[in-house]
Scaffold this motif. Sequence first.
Motif, mmCIF file in Angstrom:
data_model
loop_
_atom_site.group_PDB
_atom_site.id
_atom_site.type_symbol
_atom_site.label_atom_id
_atom_site.label_comp_id
_atom_site.label_asym_id
_atom_site.label_seq_id
_atom_site.Cartn_x
_atom_site.Cartn_y
_atom_site.Cartn_z
ATOM 1 N N GLY A 176 -17.057 -29.340 -70.531
ATOM 2 C CA GLY A 176 -15.806 -29.310 -69.624
ATOM 3 C C GLY A 176 -16.097 -28.374 -68.250
ATOM 4 O O GLY A 176 -15.305 -28.257 -67.254
ATOM 5 N N LEU A 177 -17.559 -28.129 -68.145
ATOM 6 C CA LEU A 177 -17.891 -27.276 -67.056
ATOM 7 C C LEU A 177 -18.358 -28.081 -65.813
ATOM 8 O O LEU A 177 -18.485 -27.577 -64.581
ATOM 9 C CB LEU A 177 -19.099 -26.349 -67.476
ATOM 10 N N ASP A 178 -18.630 -29.274 -66.054
ATOM 11 C CA ASP A 178 -18.897 -30.261 -65.076
ATOM 12 C C ASP A 178 -17.979 -31.198 -64.335
ATOM 13 O O ASP A 178 -18.529 -32.138 -63.470
ATOM 14 C CB ASP A 178 -20.336 -30.980 -65.414
ATOM 15 N N LEU A 179 -16.689 -31.107 -64.740
ATOM 16 C CA LEU A 179 -15.781 -32.226 -64.571
ATOM 17 C C LEU A 179 -15.357 -31.902 -62.883
ATOM 18 O O LEU A 179 -14.719 -32.836 -62.276
ATOM 19 C CB LEU A 179 -14.652 -32.296 -65.446
ATOM 20 N N MET A 180 -15.075 -30.647 -62.752
ATOM 21 C CA MET A 180 -14.596 -29.908 -61.531
ATOM 22 C C MET A 180 -15.388 -29.146 -60.592
ATOM 23 O O MET A 180 -15.873 -28.287 -61.473
ATOM 24 C CB MET A 180 -13.007 -29.522 -61.343
ATOM 25 N N PRO A 181 -15.342 -28.771 -59.360
ATOM 26 C CA PRO A 181 -16.014 -27.940 -58.786
ATOM 27 C C PRO A 181 -15.270 -26.483 -59.099
ATOM 28 O O PRO A 181 -14.066 -26.399 -59.441
ATOM 29 C CB PRO A 181 -16.072 -28.138 -57.405
ATOM 30 N N PHE A 182 -15.991 -25.327 -58.858
ATOM 31 C CA PHE A 182 -15.505 -24.190 -59.123
ATOM 32 C C PHE A 182 -15.301 -23.600 -57.697
ATOM 33 O O PHE A 182 -15.967 -23.981 -56.596
ATOM 34 C CB PHE A 182 -16.481 -23.129 -59.679
ATOM 35 N N GLU A 183 -14.095 -22.837 -57.415
ATOM 36 C CA GLU A 183 -13.944 -22.080 -56.074
ATOM 37 C C GLU A 183 -14.741 -20.974 -56.146
ATOM 38 O O GLU A 183 -14.446 -20.063 -57.155
ATOM 39 C CB GLU A 183 -12.332 -21.973 -55.870
ATOM 40 N N THR A 184 -15.268 -20.529 -55.166
ATOM 41 C CA THR A 184 -15.795 -19.282 -54.700
ATOM 42 C C THR A 184 -15.513 -18.698 -53.516
ATOM 43 O O THR A 184 -14.995 -19.110 -52.730
ATOM 44 C CB THR A 184 -17.442 -19.630 -54.354
ATOM 45 N N SER A 185 -15.522 -17.339 -53.396
ATOM 46 C CA SER A 185 -15.120 -16.463 -52.191
ATOM 47 C C SER A 185 -16.010 -15.110 -52.153
ATOM 48 O O SER A 185 -16.371 -14.536 -53.241
ATOM 49 C CB SER A 185 -13.850 -16.392 -52.263
ATOM 50 N N VAL A 186 -16.157 -14.741 -51.108
ATOM 51 C CA VAL A 186 -16.714 -13.568 -50.665
ATOM 52 C C VAL A 186 -15.891 -12.984 -49.664
ATOM 53 O O VAL A 186 -15.589 -13.523 -48.763
ATOM 54 C CB VAL A 186 -18.266 -13.544 -49.931
ATOM 55 N N GLU A 187 -15.413 -11.647 -49.730
ATOM 56 C CA GLU A 187 -14.544 -10.956 -49.011
ATOM 57 C C GLU A 187 -14.883 -9.536 -48.649
ATOM 58 O O GLU A 187 -15.245 -8.547 -49.528
ATOM 59 C CB GLU A 187 -13.091 -10.755 -49.761
ATOM 60 N N MET A 188 -14.881 -9.335 -47.589
ATOM 61 C CA MET A 188 -14.846 -7.764 -46.841
ATOM 62 C C MET A 188 -13.536 -7.582 -45.873
ATOM 63 O O MET A 188 -13.564 -8.177 -44.973
ATOM 64 C CB MET A 188 -16.202 -7.684 -46.163
ATOM 65 N N GLY A 189 -12.819 -6.714 -46.586
ATOM 66 C CA GLY A 189 -11.614 -6.431 -45.627
ATOM 67 C C GLY A 189 -10.853 -7.510 -45.436
ATOM 68 O O GLY A 189 -10.416 -8.255 -46.220
ATOM 69 N N ASN A 190 -10.427 -8.017 -44.100
ATOM 70 C CA ASN A 190 -9.715 -9.035 -43.915
ATOM 71 C C ASN A 190 -10.359 -10.458 -43.681
ATOM 72 O O ASN A 190 -10.017 -11.367 -43.465
ATOM 73 C CB ASN A 190 -8.847 -8.799 -42.288
ATOM 74 N N TRP A 191 -11.831 -10.316 -43.981
ATOM 75 C CA TRP A 191 -12.756 -11.308 -43.741
ATOM 76 C C TRP A 191 -12.997 -12.047 -44.987
ATOM 77 O O TRP A 191 -13.598 -11.199 -46.049
ATOM 78 C CB TRP A 191 -14.088 -10.867 -43.213
ATOM 79 N N VAL A 192 -12.644 -13.443 -45.206
ATOM 80 C CA VAL A 192 -12.870 -14.097 -46.403
ATOM 81 C C VAL A 192 -13.808 -15.335 -46.134
ATOM 82 O O VAL A 192 -13.296 -15.986 -45.364
ATOM 83 C CB VAL A 192 -11.464 -14.240 -47.175
ATOM 84 N N ARG A 193 -14.608 -15.563 -46.992
ATOM 85 C CA ARG A 193 -15.471 -16.929 -46.761
ATOM 86 C C ARG A 193 -15.155 -17.670 -48.186
ATOM 87 O O ARG A 193 -15.945 -17.265 -49.091
ATOM 88 C CB ARG A 193 -16.903 -16.534 -46.464
ATOM 89 N N PRO A 194 -14.466 -18.567 -48.217
ATOM 90 C CA PRO A 194 -14.556 -19.545 -49.387
ATOM 91 C C PRO A 194 -15.533 -20.467 -49.407
ATOM 92 O O PRO A 194 -16.166 -20.902 -48.496
ATOM 93 C CB PRO A 194 -12.928 -19.997 -49.188
ATOM 94 N N GLY A 195 -15.572 -21.031 -50.590
ATOM 95 C CA GLY A 195 -16.481 -22.130 -50.842
ATOM 96 C C GLY A 195 -16.289 -22.840 -52.181
ATOM 97 O O GLY A 195 -15.446 -22.763 -52.800
ATOM 98 N N THR A 196 -17.246 -23.725 -52.535
ATOM 99 C CA THR A 196 -17.208 -24.483 -53.839
ATOM 100 C C THR A 196 -18.665 -24.364 -54.434
ATOM 101 O O THR A 196 -19.405 -24.213 -53.773
ATOM 102 C CB THR A 196 -16.772 -25.865 -53.833
ATOM 103 N N ALA A 197 -18.611 -24.356 -55.670
ATOM 104 C CA ALA A 197 -20.011 -24.352 -56.335
ATOM 105 C C ALA A 197 -19.844 -24.992 -57.789
ATOM 106 O O ALA A 197 -18.764 -25.436 -58.403
ATOM 107 C CB ALA A 197 -20.299 -22.936 -56.698
#
Length: 298
Positions: A176-197
């Motif tokens: 089940g680990l390869d069926l869908m992408p995982f959502e990733t994020s890095v956050e500092m204060g009000n700054w957020v950078r989302p992504g997928t992995a």
Amino acid sequence: MGMSVRTGMDALPESCVSMILSFTSPAEACRLSLVSSTFLSAAESDVLWARFLPPNHAGIISGSAAPVEFSSKKELFLRLCDRPLLVDGGRKSFKLERSAGTVSFILSARELSIKWSDDPTHWIWKTLPESRFKEVAELRTIDRIEIEGSIETKALSPHTLYGAHLIFKVSDSAFGLDLMPFETSVEMGNWVRPGTARLQCPDQRKRCLESLLYANRSEMLRKHWETERDSRGGKAPGEREDGWMEVELGEFFIGEVGDGDGDGDGEVKMSLKQVKGYQLKGGLVVEGIEVRPKSPVH
């Protein structure tokens, strides 16, 4: 008549040369030590290497799981570059990058927030001989994964671009680990950078098995995976030198600590989640999250 007259930089006191070299990098200081005997002596001084060590290095060493022996600041610097140091009760690993002296940390699985990790029906804690930490977390079965970590920005090197990486393995019985992408994020204060992995890429044998087990649902999830990957550029996993796998969760820049601009104060939060689709999954082994420099900015 027999006395030589020193001119230029070589005529400066050793302490002054040490101070000048401290504005370079460890690698540059070692190269400049070949210029003259004065530069060589200055490049070996504790005054210089104390400047290359992080300001909080005494506190880090005092929190080491094992004694750290050294006879000079340079020896300590090289020790911290060559062998990672387990600190904070063995829950973190600390290391310096040799050429620039920048700081990196690995937060162990025990230092992370892993949802439902206290429920043995979902996660188990185990010891692996290949892990640098006492315990790793292994996923038995669950339909939602949420892994989060954080680190204070003042513990990191200023003026440095960092990357956050999940360190993991996938067991032979994983599902089940390869069926869908995982959502990733890095956050500092009000700054957020989302992504997928991705943690795994589907192979042909698994596709055949999944087609029997999940039929149309598996195909639907895979199409969703492809759409997400194509539109958001999911990060792919890679193998590390230590034998583990890693995938980048994102990157962030540390500014000047204490300058009040928000880049160098507070904390960085990093996460990997998969909360959509409700697909059962298992076989993920989490060692931790590494925060390491990508490049220094001068």
